[in-house]
Write a protein that holds these residues in place. Structure first.
Motif, PDB file in Angstrom:
ATOM      1  N   LEU A 813     -51.889  88.515 -74.439  1.00 50.41           N
ATOM      2  CA  LEU A 813     -51.453  89.817 -74.934  1.00 50.41           C
ATOM      3  C   LEU A 813     -50.701  89.622 -76.241  1.00 50.41           C
ATOM      4  O   LEU A 813     -49.868  88.722 -76.351  1.00 50.41           O
ATOM      5  CB  LEU A 813     -50.538  90.491 -73.911  1.00 50.41           C
ATOM      6  N   PHE A 814     -51.003  90.442 -77.251  1.00 51.35           N
ATOM      7  CA  PHE A 814     -50.303  90.310 -78.526  1.00 51.35           C
ATOM      8  C   PHE A 814     -50.079  91.680 -79.154  1.00 51.35           C
ATOM      9  O   PHE A 814     -50.794  92.651 -78.883  1.00 51.35           O
ATOM     10  CB  PHE A 814     -51.081  89.417 -79.491  1.00 51.35           C
ATOM     11  N   GLY A 815     -49.064  91.753 -79.989  1.00 52.57           N
ATOM     12  CA  GLY A 815     -48.773  92.957 -80.747  1.00 52.57           C
ATOM     13  C   GLY A 815     -48.347  92.609 -82.147  1.00 52.57           C
ATOM     14  O   GLY A 815     -47.673  91.599 -82.376  1.00 52.57           O
ATOM     15  N   ASN A 816     -48.764  93.419 -83.101  1.00 52.80           N
ATOM     16  CA  ASN A 816     -48.440  93.175 -84.499  1.00 52.80           C
ATOM     17  C   ASN A 816     -47.866  94.439 -85.114  1.00 52.80           C
ATOM     18  O   ASN A 816     -48.404  95.539 -84.914  1.00 52.80           O
ATOM     19  CB  ASN A 816     -49.683  92.716 -85.271  1.00 52.80           C
ATOM     20  N   TYR A 817     -46.776  94.289 -85.852  1.00 52.49           N
ATOM     21  CA  TYR A 817     -46.141  95.416 -86.530  1.00 52.49           C
ATOM     22  C   TYR A 817     -46.022  95.089 -88.003  1.00 52.49           C
ATOM     23  O   TYR A 817     -45.401  94.097 -88.393  1.00 52.49           O
ATOM     24  CB  TYR A 817     -44.756  95.667 -85.943  1.00 52.49           C
ATOM     25  N   LEU A 825     -44.875  91.340 -88.475  1.00 50.97           N
ATOM     26  CA  LEU A 825     -44.282  90.621 -87.351  1.00 50.97           C
ATOM     27  C   LEU A 825     -45.244  90.650 -86.175  1.00 50.97           C
ATOM     28  O   LEU A 825     -45.871  91.681 -85.891  1.00 50.97           O
ATOM     29  CB  LEU A 825     -42.946  91.257 -86.953  1.00 50.97           C
ATOM     30  N   THR A 826     -45.357  89.521 -85.502  1.00 50.51           N
ATOM     31  CA  THR A 826     -46.258  89.407 -84.364  1.00 50.51           C
ATOM     32  C   THR A 826     -45.517  88.791 -83.194  1.00 50.51           C
ATOM     33  O   THR A 826     -44.714  87.867 -83.368  1.00 50.51           O
ATOM     34  CB  THR A 826     -47.474  88.519 -84.704  1.00 50.51           C
ATOM     35  N   ALA A 827     -45.771  89.317 -82.007  1.00 46.29           N
ATOM     36  CA  ALA A 827     -45.229  88.737 -80.780  1.00 46.29           C
ATOM     37  C   ALA A 827     -46.313  88.798 -79.714  1.00 46.29           C
ATOM     38  O   ALA A 827     -47.178  89.684 -79.741  1.00 46.29           O
ATOM     39  CB  ALA A 827     -43.977  89.486 -80.324  1.00 46.29           C
ATOM     40  N   GLY A 828     -46.282  87.861 -78.797  1.00 40.54           N
ATOM     41  CA  GLY A 828     -47.317  87.868 -77.774  1.00 40.54           C
ATOM     42  C   GLY A 828     -47.018  86.921 -76.634  1.00 40.54           C
ATOM     43  O   GLY A 828     -46.019  86.192 -76.631  1.00 40.54           O
ATOM     44  N   VAL A 829     -47.925  86.958 -75.669  1.00 35.96           N
ATOM     45  CA  VAL A 829     -47.846  86.089 -74.501  1.00 35.96           C
ATOM     46  C   VAL A 829     -49.226  85.496 -74.251  1.00 35.96           C
ATOM     47  O   VAL A 829     -50.195  86.241 -74.071  1.00 35.96           O
ATOM     48  CB  VAL A 829     -47.390  86.862 -73.232  1.00 35.96           C
ATOM     49  N   ARG A 830     -49.335  84.190 -74.264  1.00 39.85           N
ATOM     50  CA  ARG A 830     -50.573  83.522 -73.865  1.00 39.85           C
ATOM     51  C   ARG A 830     -50.502  83.209 -72.375  1.00 39.85           C
ATOM     52  O   ARG A 830     -49.444  82.897 -71.836  1.00 39.85           O
ATOM     53  CB  ARG A 830     -50.804  82.240 -74.669  1.00 39.85           C
ATOM     54  N   ASN A 831     -51.652  83.286 -71.727  1.00 38.02           N
ATOM     55  CA  ASN A 831     -51.715  83.097 -70.270  1.00 38.02           C
ATOM     56  C   ASN A 831     -50.741  84.058 -69.589  1.00 38.02           C
ATOM     57  O   ASN A 831     -49.808  83.662 -68.877  1.00 38.02           O
ATOM     58  CB  ASN A 831     -51.422  81.647 -69.892  1.00 38.02           C
ATOM     59  N   LEU A 832     -50.988  85.330 -69.815  1.00 36.69           N
ATOM     60  CA  LEU A 832     -50.089  86.409 -69.402  1.00 36.69           C
ATOM     61  C   LEU A 832     -49.723  86.335 -67.924  1.00 36.69           C
ATOM     62  O   LEU A 832     -48.573  86.564 -67.526  1.00 36.69           O
ATOM     63  CB  LEU A 832     -50.749  87.752 -69.722  1.00 36.69           C
ATOM     64  N   PHE A 833     -50.690  86.016 -67.066  1.00 34.37           N
ATOM     65  CA  PHE A 833     -50.452  86.003 -65.616  1.00 34.37           C
ATOM     66  C   PHE A 833     -50.150  84.597 -65.088  1.00 34.37           C
ATOM     67  O   PHE A 833     -50.208  84.356 -63.889  1.00 34.37           O
ATOM     68  CB  PHE A 833     -51.651  86.609 -64.899  1.00 34.37           C
ATOM     69  N   ASP A 834     -49.834  83.683 -66.001  1.00 38.47           N
ATOM     70  CA  ASP A 834     -49.395  82.328 -65.649  1.00 38.47           C
ATOM     71  C   ASP A 834     -50.378  81.635 -64.711  1.00 38.47           C
ATOM     72  O   ASP A 834     -50.003  81.096 -63.669  1.00 38.47           O
ATOM     73  CB  ASP A 834     -48.000  82.377 -65.019  1.00 38.47           C
ATOM     74  N   ARG A 835     -51.638  81.636 -65.114  1.00 37.76           N
ATOM     75  CA  ARG A 835     -52.677  81.032 -64.288  1.00 37.76           C
ATOM     76  C   ARG A 835     -52.620  79.504 -64.381  1.00 37.76           C
ATOM     77  O   ARG A 835     -52.654  78.940 -65.473  1.00 37.76           O
ATOM     78  CB  ARG A 835     -54.056  81.528 -64.734  1.00 37.76           C
ATOM     79  N   ASP A 836     -52.509  78.856 -63.222  1.00 39.39           N
ATOM     80  CA  ASP A 836     -52.555  77.398 -63.177  1.00 39.39           C
ATOM     81  C   ASP A 836     -53.990  76.915 -63.324  1.00 39.39           C
ATOM     82  O   ASP A 836     -54.930  77.580 -62.871  1.00 39.39           O
ATOM     83  CB  ASP A 836     -52.001  76.879 -61.849  1.00 39.39           C
ATOM     84  N   PRO A 837     -54.185  75.742 -63.932  1.00 37.61           N
ATOM     85  CA  PRO A 837     -55.533  75.164 -63.958  1.00 37.61           C
ATOM     86  C   PRO A 837     -56.016  74.916 -62.536  1.00 37.61           C
ATOM     87  O   PRO A 837     -55.232  74.499 -61.674  1.00 37.61           O
ATOM     88  CB  PRO A 837     -55.342  73.844 -64.710  1.00 37.61           C
ATOM     89  N   PRO A 838     -57.283  75.150 -62.245  1.00 40.63           N
ATOM     90  CA  PRO A 838     -57.790  74.902 -60.892  1.00 40.63           C
ATOM     91  C   PRO A 838     -57.816  73.412 -60.578  1.00 40.63           C
ATOM     92  O   PRO A 838     -57.901  72.560 -61.468  1.00 40.63           O
ATOM     93  CB  PRO A 838     -59.211  75.487 -60.940  1.00 40.63           C
ATOM     94  N   LEU A 839     -57.731  73.103 -59.293  1.00 40.47           N
ATOM     95  CA  LEU A 839     -57.737  71.720 -58.822  1.00 40.47           C
ATOM     96  C   LEU A 839     -59.040  71.027 -59.171  1.00 40.47           C
ATOM     97  O   LEU A 839     -60.132  71.557 -58.967  1.00 40.47           O
ATOM     98  CB  LEU A 839     -57.561  71.705 -57.293  1.00 40.47           C
ATOM     99  N   SER A 840     -58.923  69.818 -59.739  1.00 37.59           N
ATOM    100  CA  SER A 840     -60.085  68.986 -60.005  1.00 37.59           C
ATOM    101  C   SER A 840     -59.731  67.538 -59.689  1.00 37.59           C
ATOM    102  O   SER A 840     -58.623  67.080 -59.991  1.00 37.59           O
ATOM    103  CB  SER A 840     -60.522  69.104 -61.466  1.00 37.59           C
ATOM    104  N   TYR A 841     -60.681  66.818 -59.115  1.00 38.63           N
ATOM    105  CA  TYR A 841     -60.503  65.399 -58.800  1.00 38.63           C
ATOM    106  C   TYR A 841     -61.154  64.510 -59.864  1.00 38.63           C
ATOM    107  O   TYR A 841     -61.478  63.360 -59.590  1.00 38.63           O
ATOM    108  CB  TYR A 841     -61.104  65.088 -57.425  1.00 38.63           C
ATOM    109  N   GLN A 842     -61.338  65.026 -61.071  1.00 40.21           N
ATOM    110  CA  GLN A 842     -61.980  64.252 -62.134  1.00 40.21           C
ATOM    111  C   GLN A 842     -61.255  62.927 -62.348  1.00 40.21           C
ATOM    112  O   GLN A 842     -60.034  62.830 -62.211  1.00 40.21           O
ATOM    113  CB  GLN A 842     -62.034  65.064 -63.424  1.00 40.21           C
ATOM    114  N   GLN A 843     -62.035  61.914 -62.729  1.00 42.28           N
ATOM    115  CA  GLN A 843     -61.501  60.577 -62.973  1.00 42.28           C
ATOM    116  C   GLN A 843     -61.689  60.141 -64.430  1.00 42.28           C
ATOM    117  O   GLN A 843     -61.425  58.983 -64.770  1.00 42.28           O
ATOM    118  CB  GLN A 843     -62.217  59.563 -62.066  1.00 42.28           C
TER     119      GLN A 843
END
Length: 870
Positions: A813-817, A825-843
């Protein structure tokens, strides 16, 4: 079908995504003839017959995107990018690379103002995206089609062209700050630019930009993703594992493997989970500057001089040093109390030096280019010629946690160091006295380049109402590459780095090319373009690559386009000329000496010595590709379309994948790559190599099998005008129908869509959705959604084989004035809903619990930006 998939596809059908400029031009807009990425002919920007996505930097900055890595993560045609986080534990110099269509970063061509920059000096495969002087960039054009017929090598998957400002006057200063909600990862940036002189009025323009960015690290203790499972398992532990010959492996803590550092039980011995030491995001600093001058020689010719320099410093951290080949005899005071041991024979000890703490290094990467260009018009020909020098220098320095391996080996052998318990005061002092720091590796890549092309209209040959046009061009390029180890220092730390002290790779070559492009309007609704390029390389021969494309617009609102082409990628200088060196493999099992991977056997799930190196007999990779698309714009406010793409590659350059190479079922086929020592084993310590007691696996570069992939891109936008402001909705999507590859010549085809295979997955669906409200050019509020579909996880572990990595959706989400004409001026939020990366067993990479190549561990992040123009 996932709910978001269905919604996205419906929106694509009704609204679609990124705009198609050819169909959405206002009637009174004046179009300027320009060179578009993917063509050498100066033409109206509305006339493109190839799929090009354009990013405007003003819009990207409003969204809080301040690095090239962040920007390209929003490009759905890019399956992944090797980011700065992957420099942790590997010698990449902190580089970041793009990967269009998932066919490899070395098959995506990166340009700055339409011309090449030097590849990363440590592997020579592709330019480091972090080296782009982003503050001076005006827009980024991404060609989603093969273009070897114009640009030559590397342009199989697509082309990313960073285009700087031009004829810039006035000044600007911009500053921003990012603060994650969780600890770690704060960042800031500031850039300043100033230009003067009007090219038309004053006959010259000169401007410059400087930019500085700083990113704090996110450590393994600041996020809990590595607690999802025991990641980064190693057989070098504290207290140490030990064994005699190739017999059973023991550990004094093996009763429960709790009396030690991050231990995990493995039968009669222990493994160590190392992931908590690893940085999720490394600490980094980047400074760049660009100076560009354009001088009008007369009404028909202008001279351009351009220089940019970027310096990046990336600091990383991984687990303490593992020592795999320490030796101890029975007269040692720390000899284990184990009746199964033969006291007449030494034991081999695998110990980890937790006393010295985690290993830390510093990667210093510097890129520069000087370009002199001449542009103008002669006898009706629009021409451009350029002479450039490009250089990339990379240095890797070890700063903490490393020790003189010979001293550590002697300390264990004579009983000064206790590998099986707490150290005495003398033991600690001895380990500390063995500490070393210094330069490990340095590399340098240089490219000298001359290019020239010209285009002109030839007349309306067939009465189509538009003139045919021809372009011709040439390129002469000389490339040099070197990568060397600091031999004396590398010898001291060979056990702890896996870097061969004899590393000394040097190579060079010259390239000559001629190309031509012809555009012929066959009818007022139909254009056909044909292009061909001939390249001659001094080290492997020549190649010719044609391309044919068409543009059909039966009515103003509908356009069809398509192309058919061949392409190639020349072996890099590193792939051709890298010297044979010995280093550590990934965690694998010996297909002969590990009959049961769950057994207490030192040859199971461990690291062996492998021999890397170039191959001067390599052939270039060859490709065929095609696109077919339709764009529809029924009104000035609505545009959408679809582009189908198809790529076939043969003679892939690389190494046989671990899953195939270390498979017991394939051992007879690949046994020629196994060079065992006199005991029939593979070495686990680099100190034995080269030499008679060196057992290793040959993993030098070779031409492998093929790669087939196809799918489609959806693109378009919709603008809704209201008394309360304008609303713009958009969607960019990529769907991969097929992705299959071979790990070796004539090998089986491995399916990769929606499945983790080899080193990563290929996402079936990727979407970027946008909704932006703007009012009176003063207020702007926007929401951007990013989506990657789920896939079956890395099956190299039992847990991974049973896991499906969930889809990954984040919103920004971002806003610019715009407070005044000068201040925004710009303000915003990245990853607004604070989503965690999904579980992966990659090596594949050092970070555990998730995959940093496709997801972001930072979490919800707040940012502010301010820009003042004067």
């Amino acid at each position: 079908m996932h709910k978001l998939n269905a919604v996205s596809l419906a929106v694509a059908t009704i609204v679609a995504a990124a705009s198609f400029p050819a169909l959405a031009q206002e009637a009174d807009q004046t179009l300027e003839r320009v060179v578009v990425t993917g063509s050498a002919i100066k033409r109206l920007d509305a006339e493109t017959s190839v799929p090009v996505t354009t990013f405007k930097m003003t819009e990207l900055r409003e969204q809080g995107l301040t690095t090239v890595e962040q920007i390209l993560s929003t490009l759905t045609a890019s399956q992944s990018s090797m980011g700065t986080s992957q420099s942790v534990g590997s010698s990449t110099g902190g580089a970041s690379f793009a990967d269009m269509r998932g066919i490899g970063a070395n098959k995506t061509l990166v340009l700055l103002n339409g011309r090449r920059i030097a590849n990363n000096a440590f592997d020579g495969s592709a330019p480091d995206l972090n080296m782009i002087p982003l503050a001076a960039i005006e827009r980024i054009e991404v060609l989603r089609d093969g273009a070897s017929s114009l640009y030559g090598t590397d342009a199989i998957g697509g082309v990313i062209n960073f285009i700087t400002k031009n004829n810039y006057t006035g000044g600007t200063i911009s500053a921003g700050f990012d603060a994650p909600q969780k600890s770690g990862g704060k960042s800031g940036n500031i850039n300043v630019g100033y230009g003067f002189g009007d090219l038309d009025k004053d006959g010259f323009n000169l401007f410059g930009f400087v930019d500085y960015q700083k990113q704090n690290s996110i450590s393994g203790s600041q996020r809990d993703y590595n607690t999802r499972y025991d990641g980064g398992l190693s057989t070098s532990t504290d207290p140490a594992n030990y064994y005699q010959g190739s017999g059973t492996v023991y550990n004094p803590a093996a009763t429960d493997c709790t009396n030690g550092t991050n231990l995990v039980k493995a039968g009669t011995f222990c493994r160590m989970s190392t992931s908590s030491y690893v940085d999720y995001v490394p600490k980094s600093e980047r400074a760049s500057g660009m100076l560009k001058g354009t001088f009008k020689l007369n009404n028909d010719h202008q001279l351009g001089l351009e220089y940019f320099v970027t310096r990046s410093v990336v600091q990383t951290q991984i687990a303490p040093v593992p020592y795999a080949g320490l030796s101890m005899t029975s007269d040692n005071q720390y000899w284990p109390d184990n009746s199964a041991l033969d006291t007449s024979q030494p034991i081999t000890v695998k110990w980890r030096d937790t006393v010295s703490g985690p290993r830390q290094d510093k990667n210093i990467n510097q890129q520069q280019r000087f370009l002199a260009s001449l542009d103008g018009n002669v006898a009706g020909w629009d021409y451009s010629a350029g002479l450039s020098y490009n250089q990339n220098r990379v240095t890797e320095k070890l700063t903490h946690g490393y020790a003189n391996g010979d001293m550590i080996a002697s300390g264990v052998a004579d009983g000064t160091i206790n590998p099986f318990g707490d150290q005495t005061a003398d033991g600690i002092a001895y380990i500390q006295s063995a500490a070393v720091a210094g330069t490990l590796l340095y590399g340098k890549g240089e490219t000298y380049n001359f290019d020239a092309h010209a285009s002109r209209e030839l007349g309306d040959w067939l009465g189509a109402g538009r003139e045919a046009a021809l372009a011709v061009g040439t390129e002469l390029r000389h490339e040099k590459f070197s990568q060397k180890a600091n031999t004396d220092f590398a010898t001291l730390v060979q056990d702890s780095t896996g870097v061969d002290p004899n590393t000394n790779s040097v190579g060079s070559r010259s390239v000559y090319a001629l190309y031509s492009e012809l555009n012929v309007p066959l009818h007022k609704t139909l254009d056909v373009t044909a292009a061909i390029r001939y390249d001659k390389y001094s080290d492997f021969g020549n190649t010719t690559n044609p391309k044919v494309s068409f543009r059909f617009q039966p009515v103003k609102e509908v356009l069809f386009r398509g192309s058919l082409s061949t392409g190639f990628r020349a072996p890099s200088l590193y792939e051709l000329y890298a010297t044979n060196t010995y280093t550590n493999s990934s965690t694998v099992s010996d297909p002969v000496n590990c009959p049961d991977t769950t057994a207490s056997n030192i040859n199971c799930k461990t690291q062996f010595i492998v021999m890397n190196g170039g191959n001067s007999e390599l052939k270039p990779e060859k490709s065929k590709s095609a696109t077919l698309g339709m764009q529809f714009s029924p009104t000035a406010d609505l545009a959408f379309g679809i582009d189908l793409w198809w790529i076939r590659i043969k003679n892939l350059i690389g190494t046989i994948g671990d899953a195939s190479l270390y498979s017991a079922d394939n051992y007879d086929q690949f046994s020629q790559y196994y060079h065992r020592n006199s005991a029939g084993e593979l070495s686990q310590s680099g100190n034995a190599c080269p030499g008679e007691n060196c057992g290793y696996v040959d993993v030098r570069q070779q031409n492998l099998g093929g790669n087939n992939t196809n799918g489609f891109d959806l693109n378009g936008n919709y603008r809704l005008r209201t008394p309360y402001g304008n609303f713009t909705f958009g969607l960019n999507s990529t769907y991969v129908t097929k992705y299959e590859y071979q790990e070796y010549q004539n090998g089986p085809w491995i399916q990769n869509v929606g499945t983790y295979a080899s080193n990563g997955p290929v996402f079936r669906w990727q979407h970027t959705l946008t909704a932006v409200w703007s009012y009176a050019e003063t207020y702007t509020v926007g929401l951007t959604g990013h989506y990657k579909s789920s896939y079956k996880d890395d099956a190299s572990t039992d847990e991974g084989a049973a896991n499906t990595v969930g889809s990954y959706t984040t919103f920004d989400l971002f806003g610019n004035y715009k407070a005044t004409k000068q201040l925004s001026l710009t303000a915003g939020v990245r990853n607004l809903f604070d989503r965690d990366p999904p579980l992966s067993y990659q090596q594949a990479v050092f970070q555990a619990g998730y995959d940093p190549r496709y997801t972001d561990p930072t979490g919800r992040t707040f940012y502010v930006r301010g820009t003042y123009n004067f």
